[in-house]
Scaffold this motif. Structure first.
Motif, PDB file in Angstrom:
ATOM      1  N   HIS A 194     -13.928 -28.645  -7.671  1.00 22.63           N
ATOM      2  CA  HIS A 194     -14.167 -27.248  -8.036  1.00 22.63           C
ATOM      3  C   HIS A 194     -14.796 -26.518  -6.866  1.00 22.63           C
ATOM      4  N   GLY A 195     -15.021 -25.202  -7.020  1.00 22.22           N
ATOM      5  CA  GLY A 195     -15.867 -24.413  -6.142  1.00 22.22           C
ATOM      6  C   GLY A 195     -15.630 -24.590  -4.660  1.00 22.22           C
ATOM      7  N   SER A 246     -10.310 -27.410 -10.825  1.00 21.57           N
ATOM      8  CA  SER A 246     -10.140 -25.957 -10.826  1.00 21.57           C
ATOM      9  C   SER A 246      -9.891 -25.485  -9.398  1.00 21.57           C
ATOM     10  N   ASP A 269     -12.169 -20.616  -8.279  1.00 14.57           N
ATOM     11  CA  ASP A 269     -13.574 -20.339  -8.593  1.00 14.57           C
ATOM     12  C   ASP A 269     -14.391 -20.584  -7.317  1.00 14.57           C
ATOM     13  N   SER A 277      -7.397 -22.115 -13.521  1.00 14.39           N
ATOM     14  CA  SER A 277      -7.332 -21.150 -12.429  1.00 14.39           C
ATOM     15  C   SER A 277      -7.257 -19.743 -13.024  1.00 14.39           C
ATOM     16  N   PHE A 301      -9.239 -17.221 -12.374  1.00 14.54           N
ATOM     17  CA  PHE A 301     -10.570 -16.757 -12.754  1.00 14.54           C
ATOM     18  C   PHE A 301     -10.738 -15.272 -12.449  1.00 14.54           C
ATOM     19  N   ASP A 302     -10.100 -14.790 -11.408  1.00 12.69           N
ATOM     20  CA  ASP A 302     -10.254 -13.398 -10.981  1.00 12.69           C
ATOM     21  C   ASP A 302      -8.870 -12.761 -10.922  1.00 12.69           C
ATOM     22  N   GLN A 306      -5.700 -16.558  -6.390  1.00 11.71           N
ATOM     23  CA  GLN A 306      -5.604 -17.451  -7.532  1.00 11.71           C
ATOM     24  C   GLN A 306      -4.314 -18.279  -7.469  1.00 11.71           C
TER      25      GLN A 306
END
Length: 570
Positions: A416-417, A445, A448, A486, A488-489, A498
């Motif tokens: 992630h991240g 993910s 993010d 996915s 997220f934005d 994304q």
């Protein structure tokens, strides 16, 4: 927005090429006291008489492709069933003009038991080669076996569409797609098939029995170190070879025992929260080094600075309960590909760089209960690239991706991240040419972002799990019980970073290696995200071409709300 067809990263250099599976038949050898010639009938050849020695293919057979462009280790063979019981006295293969370094051939039972293995000196002489066995091996009529050899550098001879149909020849039954292969630099039972290919592997078989049942069980022959090859081989007429569409080999769905949901932290389908099978998704309390977080049942560790080598050139290194402030580069191997025989072990630690083992001959590298968190955007993926086993890893920052070329397993990890920067095309798991990768029960993910540092206009996620046939085929991959998230934005400024799809299985017409083979995609959960469909374009790109499953399986994949996701083909 990154194109769905973009690779994980544009800077990756090619390392391997396609395997267009071997198609050739091994030579027909007839031995009865002195060498004798056995001629096949023009229609369905009759079984040889008791005492005669034969093979499946004519010794005049030559490949239609003299040297395949693939340059990776691969086991190549033929699956066959003798109609009557008898003894295998030798193994055969066609030595191609670029099949360098062949030294091993194997006879297998259908369940993968080694019945005979022989090692011999390499040769550069093009043509059929016969390698006698020190002790003949009894085969039982009506049972299936495989004879194979290992091409350590590819370049093998092959004839595609030569074994598409079932056939009977010289007392052997050959099922459709009898030519089989498996990527790897170790001898493992080959099972995969491709376009009826014949990889020119054969046996010398001496019939001893009229019956097809009740014969003695096969015996395992000792392994000789070297055997001389005969100077002559007989001739025979090959059976005509019809061509039809090959039947894919059935694949079974992997099963995983249920876990206990004790220790889950957070709501369902969140990092560390409950999963659909009674356990917990990977998250902060059950990945990375144990440091006493609520719900963590592992014993906490105290980290101390690591002062050993960061470029590891010999096996036996164990990094335990350490803070590593640099990248770990593994350049050592012990010749195995199992987590039970590690060359390097990294556990209960915090690595502030990446862990990188590039070549298939390096490792195995076992990484468990460890946090991988590069302090900047590195040149390499967070974990890669060959012969590694990652368990309960918290991978974030950097590029994030756990990437595999060959012989890898990743289970119960939290990826992630990542750090958005450069012009990279990000994934949580994937590869640009991958064989033998198991991705099991991970929380993954992409999008993010943990940090943003000077991203180029093309920077962003390609997919959460993404494979792209840029440098080698995409095959022999299991993707089971993972959570993918996915989109997220979805704002005007964020949508381009994304994921196009949450899953790119790897089927891309136009790529150097466009097809996928033997992918098992089962029981995965896709978050809806801001797009409502996980990726910007959808949950998954195509698994394979319409009507060409190639051994691929799609089963029980769904959105987090339970809605089934159908198989995507084009």
């Amino acid at each position: 927005m990154p194109s769905p067809t973009n690779p994980i990263r544009t800077r990756l250099r090619p390392r391997r090429r396609r395997l267009s599976l071997i198609a050739a038949g091994a030579a027909l050898l007839a031995v009865a006291g002195t060498i004798a010639t056995v001629t096949a009938a023009s229609a369905v050849p009759a079984a040889p008489p008791v005492g005669a020695s034969v093979g499946m293919f004519s010794d005049t057979m030559t490949p239609t492709t003299a040297a395949d462009s693939d340059r990776v280790p691969v086991e190549l063979g033929v699956r066959f069933t003798p109609e009557h019981s008898g003894d295998v006295t030798a193994l055969q293969y066609y030595q191609g003009r670029q099949t360098d370094g062949v030294t091993d051939a194997t006879l297998w039972s259908s369940d993968g038991t080694v019945l005979a293995h022989t090692s011999f000196s390499p040769t550069t002489t093009v043509g059929w080669r016969t390698v006698p066995l020190v002790t003949p091996v009894k085969l039982i009529g009506g049972r299936a076996y495989v004879a194979s050899y290992n091409a350590p550098h590819g370049g093998y001879a092959v004839s595609e569409d030569n074994l598409s149909d079932p056939k009977q020849v010289n007392g052997f039954d050959l099922a459709a797609d009898a030519g089989v292969y498996r990527y790897g630099d170790t001898s493992t039972l080959p099972k995969s098939t491709y376009r009826g290919s014949n990889y020119l592997a054969d046996v010398v078989f001496r019939r001893t029995d009229d019956s097809t049942a009740g014969s003695p069980s096969p015996t395992t022959a000792p392994e000789p170190t070297q055997t001389p090859e005969p100077t002559t081989t007989p001739s025979a007429t090959p059976t005509p070879k019809p061509t039809t569409t090959p039947t894919p080999e059935p694949t079974t769905t992997p099963t995983t025992p249920p876990a206990s949901n004790a220790g889950c932290v957070g709501s369902a389908n969140t990092p560390g929260g409950t999963d659909p099978w009674g356990g917990c998704w990977p998250g902060p309390q059950n990945t990375g080094y144990p440091h006493g977080l609520p719900g963590d049942t592992r014993a906490p560790v105290t980290l101390t600075p690591y002062t050993g080598p960061t470029t590891i050139t010999s096996c036996g290194v164990v990094i335990d309960s350490k803070i590593v402030n640099d990248t770990i580069i593994v350049q050592a191997g012990n010749g195995t590909t199992s987590k039970d025989t590690p060359c390097v072990t990294i556990k209960n630690s915090l690595v502030k760089g990446v862990i990188y083992s590039e070549q298939a001959s390096y490792g195995p590298v076992v990484i468990q209960d460890t946090e991988v968190h590069p302090s900047d955007l590195p040149w390499w993926e967070n974990i890669g690239r060959s012969n590694f086993f990652a368990y309960r890893v918290n991978s974030h920052g950097g590029e994030g991706v756990i990437k595999c070329d060959t012989h890898c397993e990743a289970a119960d990890n939290w990826v992630h991240g990542m750090q958005l920067g450069g012009s990279y095309h990000y994934n949580a798991f994937g590869g640009n040419g991958t064989n033998d990768f198991r991705i099991l029960h991970n929380y993954a993910s992409c999008g993010d972002w943990e940090n943003v540092s000077n991203p180029g206009g093309d920077a962003g996620c390609s997919s959460v799990i993404g494979f792209y046939g840029d440098f080698a085929p995409i095959q022999n991959i299991t993707i089971d019980r993972n959570y993918l998230a996915s989109t997220f934005d979805m704002s005007g400024s964020g949508i381009d970073t994304q994921a196009g799809y949450c899953l790119n299985p790897g089927y891309y017409p136009g790529k150097p290696y466009p097809d996928t083979h033997n992918l098992t995609v089962t029981n995965n959960v896709f978050a809806r995200g801001g797009s409502g469909k996980c990726g910007v374009f959808g949950p998954t790109n195509s698994l394979n071409g319409i009507g060409s499953p190639n051994g691929n399986v799609w089963q029980s994949n769904r959105y987090s709300d339970g809605t089934a996701i159908s198989r995507s083909e084009e």
